[in-house]
Design a protein around this motif. Structure first.
Motif, PDB file in Angstrom:
ATOM      1  N   THR A   1      19.282  -7.738 -16.253  1.00  0.00           N
ATOM      2  CA  THR A   1      20.312  -6.751 -15.545  1.00  0.00           C
ATOM      3  C   THR A   1      19.841  -6.591 -14.179  1.00  0.00           C
ATOM      4  OG1 THR A   1      18.801  -5.154 -16.472  1.00  0.00           O
ATOM      5  CG2 THR A   1      20.841  -5.644 -17.769  1.00  0.00           C
ATOM      6  N   ARG A   2      18.904  -7.510 -13.539  1.00  0.00           N
ATOM      7  CA  ARG A   2      18.024  -7.629 -12.161  1.00  0.00           C
ATOM      8  C   ARG A   2      18.911  -8.685 -11.448  1.00  0.00           C
ATOM      9  NH1 ARG A   2      13.214  -8.956 -12.905  1.00  0.00           N
ATOM     10  NH2 ARG A   2      13.252  -9.520 -15.181  1.00  0.00           N
ATOM     11  N   TRP A   3      18.810  -8.625 -10.190  1.00  0.00           N
ATOM     12  CA  TRP A   3      19.055  -9.567  -8.978  1.00  0.00           C
ATOM     13  C   TRP A   3      17.797 -10.715  -9.371  1.00  0.00           C
ATOM     14  CZ3 TRP A   3      23.090 -10.932  -6.286  1.00  0.00           C
ATOM     15  CH2 TRP A   3      24.132 -10.357  -6.321  1.00  0.00           C
ATOM     16  N   ARG A   4      18.014 -11.944  -9.127  1.00  0.00           N
ATOM     17  CA  ARG A   4      16.842 -12.734  -8.824  1.00  0.00           C
ATOM     18  C   ARG A   4      17.247 -13.560  -7.512  1.00  0.00           C
ATOM     19  NH1 ARG A   4      15.876 -18.912  -9.488  1.00  0.00           N
ATOM     20  NH2 ARG A   4      17.334 -18.613  -7.590  1.00  0.00           N
ATOM     21  N   ASN A   5      16.624 -13.103  -6.456  1.00  0.00           N
ATOM     22  CA  ASN A   5      16.770 -13.561  -4.933  1.00  0.00           C
ATOM     23  C   ASN A   5      15.684 -14.318  -4.389  1.00  0.00           C
ATOM     24  OD1 ASN A   5      19.277 -12.174  -5.450  1.00  0.00           O
ATOM     25  ND2 ASN A   5      18.815 -10.483  -3.922  1.00  0.00           N
ATOM     26  N   GLY A   6      15.947 -15.192  -3.753  1.00  0.00           N
ATOM     27  CA  GLY A   6      14.721 -16.046  -3.095  1.00  0.00           C
ATOM     28  C   GLY A   6      15.301 -16.825  -1.852  1.00  0.00           C
ATOM     29  N   LEU A   7      14.314 -17.148  -0.842  1.00  0.00           N
ATOM     30  CA  LEU A   7      14.567 -17.926   0.199  1.00  0.00           C
ATOM     31  C   LEU A   7      13.761 -19.301   0.224  1.00  0.00           C
ATOM     32  CD1 LEU A   7      15.706 -18.485   3.146  1.00  0.00           C
ATOM     33  CD2 LEU A   7      13.726 -17.074   3.780  1.00  0.00           C
ATOM     34  N   THR A   8      14.711 -20.491   0.217  1.00  0.00           N
ATOM     35  CA  THR A   8      13.935 -21.765   0.332  1.00  0.00           C
ATOM     36  C   THR A   8      13.796 -22.131   1.939  1.00  0.00           C
ATOM     37  OG1 THR A   8      15.878 -22.977   0.109  1.00  0.00           O
ATOM     38  CG2 THR A   8      14.440 -22.724  -1.970  1.00  0.00           C
ATOM     39  N   ILE A   9      12.308 -22.530   2.337  1.00  0.00           N
ATOM     40  CA  ILE A   9      12.251 -22.872   3.689  1.00  0.00           C
ATOM     41  C   ILE A   9      11.689 -24.368   3.564  1.00  0.00           C
ATOM     42  CG2 ILE A   9      11.196 -22.169   5.909  1.00  0.00           C
ATOM     43  CD1 ILE A   9      10.609 -19.630   4.422  1.00  0.00           C
ATOM     44  N   ARG A  10      12.213 -25.071   4.274  1.00  0.00           N
ATOM     45  CA  ARG A  10      11.548 -26.549   4.369  1.00  0.00           C
ATOM     46  C   ARG A  10      10.806 -26.933   5.487  1.00  0.00           C
ATOM     47  NH1 ARG A  10      13.929 -27.074  -0.642  1.00  0.00           N
ATOM     48  NH2 ARG A  10      16.429 -26.721  -0.651  1.00  0.00           N
ATOM     49  N   TYR A  11       9.701 -27.576   5.254  1.00  0.00           N
ATOM     50  CA  TYR A  11       8.883 -28.079   6.336  1.00  0.00           C
ATOM     51  C   TYR A  11       8.347 -29.508   6.036  1.00  0.00           C
ATOM     52  CZ  TYR A  11       7.940 -22.985   6.520  1.00  0.00           C
ATOM     53  OH  TYR A  11       8.316 -21.657   6.412  1.00  0.00           O
ATOM     54  N   SER A  12       8.400 -30.153   7.395  1.00  0.00           N
ATOM     55  CA  SER A  12       7.869 -31.614   7.181  1.00  0.00           C
ATOM     56  C   SER A  12       6.937 -32.038   8.446  1.00  0.00           C
ATOM     57  CB  SER A  12       9.107 -32.487   7.396  1.00  0.00           C
ATOM     58  OG  SER A  12      10.072 -32.272   6.393  1.00  0.00           O
ATOM     59  N   GLY A  13       6.060 -32.774   7.883  1.00  0.00           N
ATOM     60  CA  GLY A  13       5.053 -33.253   9.110  1.00  0.00           C
ATOM     61  C   GLY A  13       5.868 -33.977   9.919  1.00  0.00           C
ATOM     62  N   THR A  14       5.246 -34.020  11.203  1.00  0.00           N
ATOM     63  CA  THR A  14       5.780 -34.721  12.510  1.00  0.00           C
ATOM     64  C   THR A  14       5.931 -36.025  12.200  1.00  0.00           C
ATOM     65  OG1 THR A  14       3.637 -34.735  13.536  1.00  0.00           O
ATOM     66  CG2 THR A  14       5.224 -32.693  14.057  1.00  0.00           C
ATOM     67  N   ASN A  15       5.564 -36.747  11.479  1.00  0.00           N
ATOM     68  CA  ASN A  15       5.597 -38.113  11.150  1.00  0.00           C
ATOM     69  C   ASN A  15       6.944 -38.532  10.206  1.00  0.00           C
ATOM     70  OD1 ASN A  15       4.387 -36.945   8.686  1.00  0.00           O
ATOM     71  ND2 ASN A  15       4.107 -39.029   7.910  1.00  0.00           N
ATOM     72  N   VAL A  16       7.472 -37.551  10.070  1.00  0.00           N
ATOM     73  CA  VAL A  16       8.641 -37.601   9.156  1.00  0.00           C
ATOM     74  C   VAL A  16      10.108 -37.469   9.988  1.00  0.00           C
ATOM     75  CG1 VAL A  16      10.182 -36.506   7.380  1.00  0.00           C
ATOM     76  CG2 VAL A  16       7.869 -36.545   7.102  1.00  0.00           C
TER      77      VAL A  16
ATOM     78  N   LEU B   1      11.025  -4.115   1.154  1.00  0.00           N
ATOM     79  CA  LEU B   1      12.064  -3.353   1.238  1.00  0.00           C
ATOM     80  C   LEU B   1      12.974  -3.421   2.571  1.00  0.00           C
ATOM     81  CD1 LEU B   1      10.431   0.033   0.080  1.00  0.00           C
ATOM     82  CD2 LEU B   1      12.177  -1.278  -1.211  1.00  0.00           C
ATOM     83  N   GLN B   2      12.194  -3.464   3.760  1.00  0.00           N
ATOM     84  CA  GLN B   2      12.764  -3.683   4.903  1.00  0.00           C
ATOM     85  C   GLN B   2      13.598  -5.009   4.957  1.00  0.00           C
ATOM     86  OE1 GLN B   2      13.098  -1.515   7.559  1.00  0.00           O
ATOM     87  NE2 GLN B   2      14.694  -3.110   8.032  1.00  0.00           N
ATOM     88  N   LEU B   3      12.934  -6.351   4.462  1.00  0.00           N
ATOM     89  CA  LEU B   3      13.407  -7.573   4.431  1.00  0.00           C
ATOM     90  C   LEU B   3      14.715  -7.475   3.802  1.00  0.00           C
ATOM     91  CD1 LEU B   3      10.432  -9.834   4.249  1.00  0.00           C
ATOM     92  CD2 LEU B   3      11.855  -9.548   6.155  1.00  0.00           C
ATOM     93  N   ASN B   4      14.660  -6.813   2.611  1.00  0.00           N
ATOM     94  CA  ASN B   4      15.919  -6.822   1.855  1.00  0.00           C
ATOM     95  C   ASN B   4      17.038  -5.979   2.277  1.00  0.00           C
ATOM     96  OD1 ASN B   4      15.735  -8.166  -1.111  1.00  0.00           O
ATOM     97  ND2 ASN B   4      13.654  -7.352  -0.943  1.00  0.00           N
ATOM     98  N   GLU B   5      16.795  -4.912   3.095  1.00  0.00           N
ATOM     99  CA  GLU B   5      17.700  -4.073   3.777  1.00  0.00           C
ATOM    100  C   GLU B   5      18.363  -5.273   4.981  1.00  0.00           C
ATOM    101  OE1 GLU B   5      16.347  -0.551   5.645  1.00  0.00           O
ATOM    102  OE2 GLU B   5      15.713   0.032   3.591  1.00  0.00           O
ATOM    103  N   ASP B   6      17.468  -5.941   5.665  1.00  0.00           N
ATOM    104  CA  ASP B   6      17.801  -6.974   6.640  1.00  0.00           C
ATOM    105  C   ASP B   6      18.889  -7.947   6.069  1.00  0.00           C
ATOM    106  OD1 ASP B   6      16.442  -5.546   8.670  1.00  0.00           O
ATOM    107  OD2 ASP B   6      14.947  -6.818   8.770  1.00  0.00           O
TER     108      ASP B   6
END
Length: 267
Positions: free
Chosen positions: A201-216, A33-38
């Protein structure tokens, strides 16, 4: 021992199938709830006509978003896949309004990224409940084993500019990644995936976050704004320029600082 480490069976399933769901939520109901407000505060920084997908790499300017992307529970899951040394470098919101015709064409993340070798994990954090009715992401299990497949220009309502050529995979094999708000999925950078329109009739919201090994290593000639934020372990390679952790809570990242190429996402 960290709380949210994956079991050996889950790790094996990820590497075999190219994705993983069914994990314990990272955020509880009150936290979401707080994250969606933010998130609405962050969205107020969008310019007229911009979609939520324009919020990409804002972790470089917004401490709120940086903190979400580096939540220890998320990092624990990622560490189980990538090992002890990895960095975070990309983030982007995808939001589909009720009845939105926007789709995400079938594609592979790694096709867009000037990174080598392919050793990256994408986290998809659900900001709303996500199911087949409102346009959940769909993946083709085990498709990451085929390597990179040729893409072509897309037409229609896809938010991406490129898509996989017809006949390069079997859409009948697709699985929907159903998530509750606060849950995440993990997927390999070469998995074939996409998502349909939101017929609900609903929102569909998401956050993608990308991570890589330090060898990349990133090819900076193709992505000069690339910044690596070391979030676990040590960087024994020092291949990439390091990012500076932002200090202000909600700040827009100038468009010319986006890491993604200009032809990746249609605004």
């Amino acid at each position: 021992m960290t709380k949210n480490r994956l079991s050996k069976e889950q790790i094996a399933s990820y590497h075999e199938n190219g994705y993983l769901i069914g994990l314990e939520p990272v955020f509880g109901d009150s936290e979401m709830l707080q994250l969606n407000e933010d998130l609405q505060k962050l969205a107020q920084l969008l310019e007229p006509g911009e979609k939520m997908s324009a919020i990409r790499e804002w972790h470089m300017s917004s401490k709120w978003l940086y903190d979400v992307c580096t939540n220890p529970k998320i990092l624990d899951y990622v560490e189980a896949i990538l090992g002890p040394n990895f960095y975070m470098w990309g983030s982007q919101f995808f939001a589909k309004a009720p009845g939105s015709r926007d789709t995400v064409a079938w594609h592979q993340d790694a096709y867009y990224w000037p990174l080598h070798p392919h050793n990256s994990v994408t986290v998809w954090l659900a900001f709303t409940d996500v199911d087949e009715e409102n346009g959940a992401m769909r993946i083709i299990p085990k498709s990451h084993k085929a390597g990179l497949i040729k893409h072509t220009s897309v037409t229609g309502d896809s938010v991406l500019a490129l898509e996989l050529e017809q006949g390069t995979f079997n859409e009948a094999d697709a699985q929907s990644l159903v998530l509750k708000a606060g849950q995440i999925s993990l997927h390999d950078d070469a998995i074939v995936h996409g998502s349909p329109a939101n017929g609900s009739t609903r929102w569909r919201n998401g956050l993608t976050i990308r991570y890589s090994g330090t060898n990349v290593r990133c090819d900076l000639s193709k992505a000069p704004q690339f910044k690596a934020f070391l979030v676990r372990g040590t960087d024994e390679y020092n291949y990439n320029p390091q990012g500076m952790i932002p200090t202000e809570t909600f700040v827009r990242l100038p468009s010319d600082q986006h890491i993604a190429s200009t032809d990746e996402v249609k605004q």
